[in-house]
Motif scaffolding. Structure first.
Motif, PDB file in Angstrom:
ATOM      1  N   ASN A  25      10.468   2.223   8.318  1.00 31.33           N
ATOM      2  CA  ASN A  25      10.321   2.237   6.865  1.00 31.33           C
ATOM      3  C   ASN A  25      10.721   3.565   6.249  1.00 31.33           C
ATOM      4  N   ARG A  26      11.236   4.457   7.090  1.00 25.03           N
ATOM      5  CA  ARG A  26      11.722   5.767   6.646  1.00 25.03           C
ATOM      6  C   ARG A  26      10.699   6.511   5.781  1.00 25.03           C
ATOM      7  N   ILE A  27       9.473   6.539   6.284  1.00 23.06           N
ATOM      8  CA  ILE A  27       8.419   7.273   5.575  1.00 23.06           C
ATOM      9  C   ILE A  27       8.731   8.758   5.689  1.00 23.06           C
ATOM     10  N   GLU A  28       8.590   9.447   4.582  1.00 24.69           N
ATOM     11  CA  GLU A  28       8.902  10.873   4.527  1.00 24.69           C
ATOM     12  C   GLU A  28       8.081  11.646   5.566  1.00 24.69           C
ATOM     13  N   LYS A  29       8.741  12.613   6.197  1.00 25.26           N
ATOM     14  CA  LYS A  29       8.080  13.455   7.204  1.00 25.26           C
ATOM     15  C   LYS A  29       7.030  14.328   6.529  1.00 25.26           C
ATOM     16  N   PRO A  30       5.954  14.637   7.258  1.00 24.75           N
ATOM     17  CA  PRO A  30       4.966  15.544   6.656  1.00 24.75           C
ATOM     18  C   PRO A  30       5.567  16.931   6.455  1.00 24.75           C
ATOM     19  N   LYS A  31       5.452  17.428   5.249  1.00 22.26           N
ATOM     20  CA  LYS A  31       5.992  18.746   4.885  1.00 22.26           C
ATOM     21  C   LYS A  31       7.437  18.904   5.331  1.00 22.26           C
TER      22      LYS A  31
ATOM     23  N   ALA B 206       0.860  -1.191   0.000  1.00 17.03           N
ATOM     24  CA  ALA B 206       0.000   0.000   0.000  1.00 17.03           C
ATOM     25  C   ALA B 206       0.895   1.240   0.000  1.00 17.03           C
ATOM     26  N   GLU B 207       0.420   2.283  -0.654  1.00 12.66           N
ATOM     27  CA  GLU B 207       1.182   3.534  -0.699  1.00 12.66           C
ATOM     28  C   GLU B 207       1.223   4.150   0.704  1.00 12.66           C
ATOM     29  N   MET B 208       2.431   4.505   1.122  1.00 15.30           N
ATOM     30  CA  MET B 208       2.602   5.080   2.458  1.00 15.30           C
ATOM     31  C   MET B 208       3.027   6.535   2.308  1.00 15.30           C
ATOM     32  N   ARG B 209       2.052   7.413   2.406  1.00 12.29           N
ATOM     33  CA  ARG B 209       2.273   8.854   2.221  1.00 12.29           C
ATOM     34  C   ARG B 209       2.654   9.509   3.550  1.00 12.29           C
ATOM     35  N   PRO B 210       3.264  10.683   3.510  1.00 10.98           N
ATOM     36  CA  PRO B 210       3.684  11.377   4.732  1.00 10.98           C
ATOM     37  C   PRO B 210       2.557  11.670   5.717  1.00 10.98           C
ATOM     38  N   ILE B 211       1.327  11.792   5.228  1.00  9.39           N
ATOM     39  CA  ILE B 211       0.192  12.070   6.110  1.00  9.39           C
ATOM     40  C   ILE B 211      -0.029  10.937   7.118  1.00  9.39           C
ATOM     41  N   LEU B 212       0.551   9.774   6.859  1.00  5.34           N
ATOM     42  CA  LEU B 212       0.428   8.642   7.782  1.00  5.34           C
ATOM     43  C   LEU B 212       0.917   8.985   9.192  1.00  5.34           C
ATOM     44  N   TRP B 213       1.935   9.843   9.281  1.00  6.46           N
ATOM     45  CA  TRP B 213       2.449  10.233  10.601  1.00  6.46           C
ATOM     46  C   TRP B 213       1.331  10.846  11.449  1.00  6.46           C
ATOM     47  N   LEU B 214       0.574  11.742  10.843  1.00 10.76           N
ATOM     48  CA  LEU B 214      -0.498  12.418  11.581  1.00 10.76           C
ATOM     49  C   LEU B 214      -1.611  11.446  11.945  1.00 10.76           C
ATOM     50  N   HIS B 215      -1.934  10.536  11.034  1.00  8.27           N
ATOM     51  CA  HIS B 215      -2.957   9.526  11.330  1.00  8.27           C
ATOM     52  C   HIS B 215      -2.485   8.587  12.437  1.00  8.27           C
ATOM     53  N   ALA B 216      -1.217   8.251  12.437  1.00  9.36           N
ATOM     54  CA  ALA B 216      -0.681   7.368  13.476  1.00  9.36           C
ATOM     55  C   ALA B 216      -0.750   8.038  14.851  1.00  9.36           C
ATOM     56  N   ILE B 217      -0.553   9.340  14.890  1.00  5.11           N
ATOM     57  CA  ILE B 217      -0.669  10.058  16.164  1.00  5.11           C
ATOM     58  C   ILE B 217      -2.105   9.974  16.672  1.00  5.11           C
ATOM     59  N   HIS B 218      -3.061  10.174  15.783  1.00  8.61           N
ATOM     60  CA  HIS B 218      -4.475  10.056  16.179  1.00  8.61           C
ATOM     61  C   HIS B 218      -4.783   8.661  16.684  1.00  8.61           C
ATOM     62  N   GLY B 219      -4.242   7.647  15.999  1.00  8.32           N
ATOM     63  CA  GLY B 219      -4.508   6.266  16.369  1.00  8.32           C
ATOM     64  C   GLY B 219      -3.846   5.839  17.656  1.00  8.32           C
TER      65      GLY B 219
ATOM     66  N   PHE C 240       8.976  17.429  11.452  1.00  2.00           N
ATOM     67  CA  PHE C 240       8.172  16.791  12.490  1.00  2.00           C
ATOM     68  C   PHE C 240       7.439  17.821  13.344  1.00  2.00           C
ATOM     69  N   GLU C 241       7.573  19.098  13.018  1.00  2.00           N
ATOM     70  CA  GLU C 241       6.872  20.156  13.751  1.00  2.00           C
ATOM     71  C   GLU C 241       5.360  19.938  13.701  1.00  2.00           C
ATOM     72  N   LYS C 242       4.850  19.581  12.531  1.00  2.00           N
ATOM     73  CA  LYS C 242       3.414  19.337  12.373  1.00  2.00           C
ATOM     74  C   LYS C 242       2.977  18.148  13.223  1.00  2.00           C
ATOM     75  N   CYS C 243       3.833  17.137  13.332  1.00  2.09           N
ATOM     76  CA  CYS C 243       3.522  15.977  14.169  1.00  2.09           C
ATOM     77  C   CYS C 243       3.469  16.375  15.639  1.00  2.09           C
ATOM     78  N   LEU C 244       4.422  17.187  16.058  1.00  5.76           N
ATOM     79  CA  LEU C 244       4.421  17.658  17.449  1.00  5.76           C
ATOM     80  C   LEU C 244       3.151  18.448  17.728  1.00  5.76           C
ATOM     81  N   GLN C 245       2.790  19.328  16.817  1.00  8.73           N
ATOM     82  CA  GLN C 245       1.573  20.118  16.989  1.00  8.73           C
ATOM     83  C   GLN C 245       0.348  19.200  17.094  1.00  8.73           C
TER      84      GLN C 245
END
Length: 163
Positions: A51-57, A26-39, A60-65
């Motif tokens: 799997n070295r998935i690309e950071k969102p934008k 399955a395609e693993m896009r950077p938005i997965l980081w944010l979904h994983a935080i929710h989950g 990791f600032e967006k992930c911290l937020q």
């Protein structure tokens, strides 16, 4: 924007479905980081790292937020300690999303910054407290260009008003 099945699985923390989709390319896009935080599933989060998935934008600032926004402070701690350097926006995020538990005792912010944030996010009681009991110097605050628009001084009443 669409959401994929693997993103949906990450959002709900379903490691079995996530792994099935991941192993079936399955395609693993950077938005997965944010979904994983929710989950709130640390295993999914660590699989994204492995799997070295690309950071969102590219940050990791967006992930911290997002972690602070969701009150997932364990994720916020992990992100801050392992994936990025210190963020200058933590106090802002904590006030914006009412996550006061994440504020650290050693968090460095002066009363001017606290006053600005309190004004910006409509914490009227805190603004009143800082004006009444704090060491807030309005003349110093009004000299900062981005704060001038928050206040109005009424000459007749000899009183500041927050706009």
């Amino acid at each position: 924007e669409y959401i994929t099945l693997i993103e949906y699985a990450a959002f709900y923390g379903s490691i079995q479905i996530f792994n099935f989709l991941r192993l079936n390319n399955a395609e693993m896009r950077p938005i997965l980081w944010l979904h994983a935080i929710h989950g709130r599933n640390a295993d999914i989060f660590h699989l994204l790292e492995e799997n070295r998935i690309e950071k969102p934008k590219d940050s990791f600032e967006k992930c911290l937020q997002e972690a602070i926004k969701c009150h997932h402070n364990d994720f916020a701690n992990y992100i801050q300690e392992n994936l990025m350097n210190n963020s200058e926006n933590i106090v802002d995020y904590c006030f914006r999303y009412y996550n006061f538990q994440y504020l650290q005792e050693e968090e460095q912010f002066d009363e001017g910054q606290l006053f600005y944030i309190a004004c910006h996010y409509d914490y009227y009681t805190l603004v009143d407290f800082l004006l009444t009991n704090g060491n807030v110097d309005l003349s110093e605050i009004l000299s900062v260009s981005y704060l001038k628009y928050f206040f109005y001084f009424d000459d007749i009443l000899n009183h500041f008003f927050i706009v």
